[in-house]
Design an enzyme around this catalytic site. Structure first.
Site, PDB file in Angstrom:
ATOM      1  N   PRO A  10       0.795  -1.215   0.000  1.00 45.70           N
ATOM      2  CA  PRO A  10       0.000   0.000   0.000  1.00 45.70           C
ATOM      3  C   PRO A  10       0.834   1.275   0.000  1.00 45.70           C
ATOM      4  O   PRO A  10       1.882   1.356   0.634  1.00 45.70           O
ATOM      5  CB  PRO A  10      -0.830  -0.101   1.285  1.00 45.70           C
ATOM      6  CG  PRO A  10      -0.122  -1.067   2.147  1.00 45.70           C
ATOM      7  CD  PRO A  10       0.577  -2.010   1.220  1.00 45.70           C
ATOM      8  N   ASN A  11       0.318   2.227  -0.739  1.00 45.60           N
ATOM      9  CA  ASN A  11       0.843   3.584  -0.854  1.00 45.60           C
ATOM     10  C   ASN A  11       2.141   3.703  -1.637  1.00 45.60           C
ATOM     11  O   ASN A  11       2.616   4.816  -1.874  1.00 45.60           O
ATOM     12  CB  ASN A  11       0.993   4.246   0.526  1.00 45.60           C
ATOM     13  CG  ASN A  11      -0.338   4.351   1.223  1.00 45.60           C
ATOM     14  OD1 ASN A  11      -1.306   4.812   0.644  1.00 45.60           O
ATOM     15  ND2 ASN A  11      -0.408   3.889   2.454  1.00 45.60           N
ATOM     16  N   ARG A  18       4.950  11.225  -2.323  1.00 50.25           N
ATOM     17  CA  ARG A  18       4.655  11.019  -0.905  1.00 50.25           C
ATOM     18  C   ARG A  18       5.920  11.158  -0.068  1.00 50.25           C
ATOM     19  O   ARG A  18       6.849  10.354  -0.198  1.00 50.25           O
ATOM     20  CB  ARG A  18       4.073   9.620  -0.702  1.00 50.25           C
ATOM     21  CG  ARG A  18       3.800   9.292   0.740  1.00 50.25           C
ATOM     22  CD  ARG A  18       3.363   7.852   0.900  1.00 50.25           C
ATOM     23  NE  ARG A  18       3.158   7.545   2.294  1.00 50.25           N
ATOM     24  CZ  ARG A  18       3.453   6.373   2.844  1.00 50.25           C
ATOM     25  NH1 ARG A  18       3.943   5.396   2.109  1.00 50.25           N
ATOM     26  NH2 ARG A  18       3.241   6.176   4.122  1.00 50.25           N
ATOM     27  N   TYR A  23      10.978   8.900   1.786  1.00 47.44           N
ATOM     28  CA  TYR A  23      10.991   7.799   0.838  1.00 47.44           C
ATOM     29  C   TYR A  23      11.818   8.062  -0.419  1.00 47.44           C
ATOM     30  O   TYR A  23      11.997   7.166  -1.236  1.00 47.44           O
ATOM     31  CB  TYR A  23       9.558   7.434   0.438  1.00 47.44           C
ATOM     32  CG  TYR A  23       8.731   6.996   1.624  1.00 47.44           C
ATOM     33  CD1 TYR A  23       8.970   5.783   2.246  1.00 47.44           C
ATOM     34  CD2 TYR A  23       7.730   7.818   2.137  1.00 47.44           C
ATOM     35  CE1 TYR A  23       8.226   5.376   3.340  1.00 47.44           C
ATOM     36  CE2 TYR A  23       6.979   7.416   3.239  1.00 47.44           C
ATOM     37  CZ  TYR A  23       7.236   6.209   3.837  1.00 47.44           C
ATOM     38  OH  TYR A  23       6.500   5.805   4.922  1.00 47.44           O
ATOM     39  N   ASN A  74       8.232  -5.356  -0.693  1.00 48.26           N
ATOM     40  CA  ASN A  74       8.054  -4.157   0.117  1.00 48.26           C
ATOM     41  C   ASN A  74       6.575  -4.131   0.454  1.00 48.26           C
ATOM     42  O   ASN A  74       5.760  -3.671  -0.339  1.00 48.26           O
ATOM     43  CB  ASN A  74       8.480  -2.897  -0.632  1.00 48.26           C
ATOM     44  CG  ASN A  74       8.396  -1.662   0.239  1.00 48.26           C
ATOM     45  OD1 ASN A  74       7.731  -1.662   1.271  1.00 48.26           O
ATOM     46  ND2 ASN A  74       9.062  -0.601  -0.180  1.00 48.26           N
ATOM     47  N   ALA A  77       3.043  -0.689   4.924  1.00 47.73           N
ATOM     48  CA  ALA A  77       2.513  -0.759   6.288  1.00 47.73           C
ATOM     49  C   ALA A  77       2.052  -2.163   6.670  1.00 47.73           C
ATOM     50  O   ALA A  77       2.000  -2.490   7.862  1.00 47.73           O
ATOM     51  CB  ALA A  77       1.369   0.242   6.450  1.00 47.73           C
ATOM     52  N   GLU A  98      12.783  -9.025   2.280  1.00 43.28           N
ATOM     53  CA  GLU A  98      11.970  -7.894   2.717  1.00 43.28           C
ATOM     54  C   GLU A  98      12.755  -6.609   2.485  1.00 43.28           C
ATOM     55  O   GLU A  98      13.915  -6.523   2.883  1.00 43.28           O
ATOM     56  CB  GLU A  98      11.649  -8.069   4.201  1.00 43.28           C
ATOM     57  CG  GLU A  98      10.896  -6.949   4.846  1.00 43.28           C
ATOM     58  CD  GLU A  98      10.714  -7.155   6.345  1.00 43.28           C
ATOM     59  OE1 GLU A  98      10.293  -6.188   7.008  1.00 43.28           O
ATOM     60  OE2 GLU A  98      10.986  -8.257   6.875  1.00 43.28           O
ATOM     61  N   HIS A 100      12.672  -2.160   2.546  1.00 44.97           N
ATOM     62  CA  HIS A 100      12.056  -0.900   2.956  1.00 44.97           C
ATOM     63  C   HIS A 100      12.912   0.228   2.427  1.00 44.97           C
ATOM     64  O   HIS A 100      14.152   0.157   2.487  1.00 44.97           O
ATOM     65  CB  HIS A 100      11.960  -0.803   4.478  1.00 44.97           C
ATOM     66  CG  HIS A 100      11.155  -1.902   5.081  1.00 44.97           C
ATOM     67  ND1 HIS A 100       9.786  -1.905   5.063  1.00 44.97           N
ATOM     68  CD2 HIS A 100      11.544  -3.055   5.681  1.00 44.97           C
ATOM     69  CE1 HIS A 100       9.355  -3.017   5.641  1.00 44.97           C
ATOM     70  NE2 HIS A 100      10.395  -3.737   6.014  1.00 44.97           N
ATOM     71  N   ARG A 107      12.424   5.186  12.868  1.00 41.50           N
ATOM     72  CA  ARG A 107      11.135   5.879  12.757  1.00 41.50           C
ATOM     73  C   ARG A 107      10.239   5.535  13.946  1.00 41.50           C
ATOM     74  O   ARG A 107      10.713   5.078  14.980  1.00 41.50           O
ATOM     75  CB  ARG A 107      10.485   5.511  11.420  1.00 41.50           C
ATOM     76  CG  ARG A 107      11.355   6.002  10.244  1.00 41.50           C
ATOM     77  CD  ARG A 107      10.749   5.742   8.915  1.00 41.50           C
ATOM     78  NE  ARG A 107       9.486   6.489   8.797  1.00 41.50           N
ATOM     79  CZ  ARG A 107       8.557   6.182   7.901  1.00 41.50           C
ATOM     80  NH1 ARG A 107       8.725   5.172   7.073  1.00 41.50           N
ATOM     81  NH2 ARG A 107       7.444   6.884   7.836  1.00 41.50           N
TER      82      ARG A 107
END
Length: 147
Positions: A10-11, A18, A23, A74, A77, A98, A100, A107
């Site tokens: 998502p996103n 964004r 990012y 990725n 969330a 995985e 990111h 964070r």
């Protein structure tokens, strides 16, 4: 190896617009183009997908696992919330790295836990779009500087 599957959650369709300070400026299309170059140079196909829907990600992970294809994931969330993705990886026997874009451990505390990590081959975080390139290198046990 039938293909490398790059699955985005998502996103991630909003990359480039964004929170670029978190990012980076690269868009998802930029990342896709770079991954396509790497796959072409290696002689493997690329399956590159993005969805804001958890069930799509589950289906795609299962598909890759059944095909014996590695996954660069990725999960966005969903990394921090999805037992379904954990179970899909484990159940399908998928080889997953995985990734990111940001350093999730620098964070918010809710980003420090991953349901993916325990069933992933490894985790790469904090290198922006290069996180995908590093994951690709890891799939082939290559020195990242050589790709």
């Amino acid at each position: 190896m039938p293909a490398v599957h790059v699955i985005n959650g998502p996103n991630l369709n909003l990359l480039g617009a964004r929170e670029p300070s978190v990012y980076g400026a690269a868009t998802l299309d930029d990342i896709k183009a770079r991954m396509a170059e790497l796959c072409a140079a290696r002689g493997v196909d690329l399956v590159f997908r993005q969805s804001n829907h958890e069930g799509d990600l589950v289906d795609w992970i299962q598909e890759a696992g059944r095909a014996g294809a590695p996954v660069i994931l990725n999960a966005g969330a969903y990394t921090h919330t999805s037992i379904a993705l954990h179970d899909a990886i484990k159940g399908a026997g998928a080889t997953v790295i995985e990734v990111h874009l940001s350093n999730v451990h620098a964070r918010e505390s809710f980003r420090h836990h991953s349901f993916i990590s325990p069933v992933a081959r490894g985790v790469i975080a904090g290198f922006g779009a290069a996180s995908y390139v590093l994951a690709f290198a890891a799939l082939f046990d290559e020195e990242p500087r050589k790709i």
